[in-house]
Design a protein around this motif. Structure first.
Motif, PDB file in Angstrom:
ATOM      1  N   LEU A 109       0.824  -1.202   0.000  1.00 31.75           N
ATOM      2  CA  LEU A 109       0.000   0.000   0.000  1.00 31.75           C
ATOM      3  C   LEU A 109       0.862   1.258   0.000  1.00 31.75           C
ATOM      4  N   LEU A 110       1.893   1.281   0.841  1.00 35.13           N
ATOM      5  CA  LEU A 110       2.772   2.443   0.904  1.00 35.13           C
ATOM      6  C   LEU A 110       3.518   2.654  -0.406  1.00 35.13           C
ATOM      7  N   ARG A 111       4.007   1.578  -1.006  1.00 32.84           N
ATOM      8  CA  ARG A 111       4.722   1.724  -2.279  1.00 32.84           C
ATOM      9  C   ARG A 111       3.810   2.313  -3.347  1.00 32.84           C
ATOM     10  N   ALA A 112       2.568   1.820  -3.398  1.00 30.75           N
ATOM     11  CA  ALA A 112       1.626   2.328  -4.402  1.00 30.75           C
ATOM     12  C   ALA A 112       1.342   3.811  -4.178  1.00 30.75           C
ATOM     13  N   GLN A 113       1.200   4.215  -2.906  1.00 31.72           N
ATOM     14  CA  GLN A 113       0.910   5.618  -2.612  1.00 31.72           C
ATOM     15  C   GLN A 113       2.138   6.499  -2.821  1.00 31.72           C
TER      16      GLN A 113
END
Length: 317
Positions: free
Chosen positions: A271-275
């Motif tokens: 999730l963090l990588r995508a954001q």
């Protein structure tokens, strides 16, 4: 017997002089004149045999059928030999057509409202018309029947005690992901519509935001090429490139698992990588804290670590 196109200005149909009939299997049946008011008639979402007897009687008995596309509704009226007047009512002419419908209702007319498929008003025009008809004191009568939302729920093999209907997601990726992040917080089964040219991208976005949930892709419901695919969201996204995209889609996403209150580390990292790939550390942390159930300090520290591996383009601001 062919349904005729009509203007909503016409008042000839209110006389009811002509016999009102419909036909099933070659047998002609009489239809009593429908009661004055606006009749909301659900029509088949694919298989024309899904029409109800009450719907046929109503469509044959009204003075005019207001529809999104006369060509589509005519296929239904011709199938059942209904000689009704057809008039256009869709999102582009609604402001002009509503006063004409209200005028006809004031004269005592019976008018049916149908969408191209399914139940009127569900992701289709009609709310403002119903509101204005009620405000004017005229009757609004529902003639229930087919609905792609309920059909998809019934075959998805997912919980149905609570569900949230989203309709169509935003077309643009950033807005779509933002909306999916909001939907991820809803503790119920989600139902949404999607077009063939966007369904693959939507499945990938769902996998990035709701990984681990069970889901179903319902394509061409009740039609000849109906197809239901059930699997975890991540699996559906992984095989999205091979998906047949022709047709109409309803996506059903199961609720989060009972133990999903705290996001696991791998899902948090994804999730963090995508954001982070799309915005700042600050924004990424805000989204992740909201969805993960983890403390902000912990999420912030992890976001800083991941930001170093992605590059220098994601500052605090």
């Amino acid at each position: 017997m062919r349904a005729k196109a009509s203007s909503l200005h016409s008042s000839d149909a209110t006389t009811g002089a002509a016999a009102k009939t419909f036909s099933i299997g070659g047998q002609q049946l009489a239809a009593p004149r429908a009661a004055p008011g606006l009749h909301l008639v659900a029509t088949p979402i694919g298989n024309l045999a899904d029409i109800t007897l009450r719907a046929l009687e109503t469509l044959a008995g009204v003075d005019v059928i207001a529809c999104e596309d006369t060509r589509i509704t005519r296929r239904l009226t011709e199938r059942y030999a209904i000689a009704a007047e057809l008039a256009l009512y869709h999102e582009h002419n609604a402001a002009q057509a509503r006063p004409k419908i209200l005028e006809r209702l004031a004269q005592g007319a019976a008018i049916a409202l149908v969408s191209d498929a399914g139940t009127p008003l569900i992701s289709d025009p009609g709310f403002k018309l119903v509101r204005d008809v009620c405000a004017a004191g005229h009757a609004v009568i529902a003639v229930p029947g087919p609905s792609s939302v309920l059909t998809a729920l019934s075959v998805a093999a997912l919980p149905t005690d609570r569900f949230f209907f989203e309709g169509f997601l935003p077309a643009k990726e950033h807005a779509r992901r933002a909306r999916l992040n909001e939907l991820a917080r809803i503790d119920s089964t989600l139902v949404m519509f999607e077009s063939g040219n966007r369904v693959q991208d939507t499945l990938r976005d769902l996998a990035a935001i709701m990984a681990g949930r069970d889901a179903a892709i319902c394509r061409e419901l009740t039609k000849l090429h109906e197809e239901i695919t059930r699997a975890p969201v991540a699996e559906l996204a992984a095989s999205a490139d091979a998906l047949e995209t022709r047709g109409e889609f309803v996506l059903v996403i199961g609720p989060p698992a009972d133990d999903a209150g705290v996001m696991d580390q791998d899902t948090l990292d994804d999730l963090l990588r995508a954001q982070l790939a799309r915005g700042s550390v600050k924004d990424a942390v805000a989204h992740a804290v909201e969805l993960s159930g983890r403390p902000r300090r912990e999420v912030y520290a992890r976001a800083l670590e991941l930001a170093k591996t992605i590059g220098d383009g994601n500052g605090e601001d």
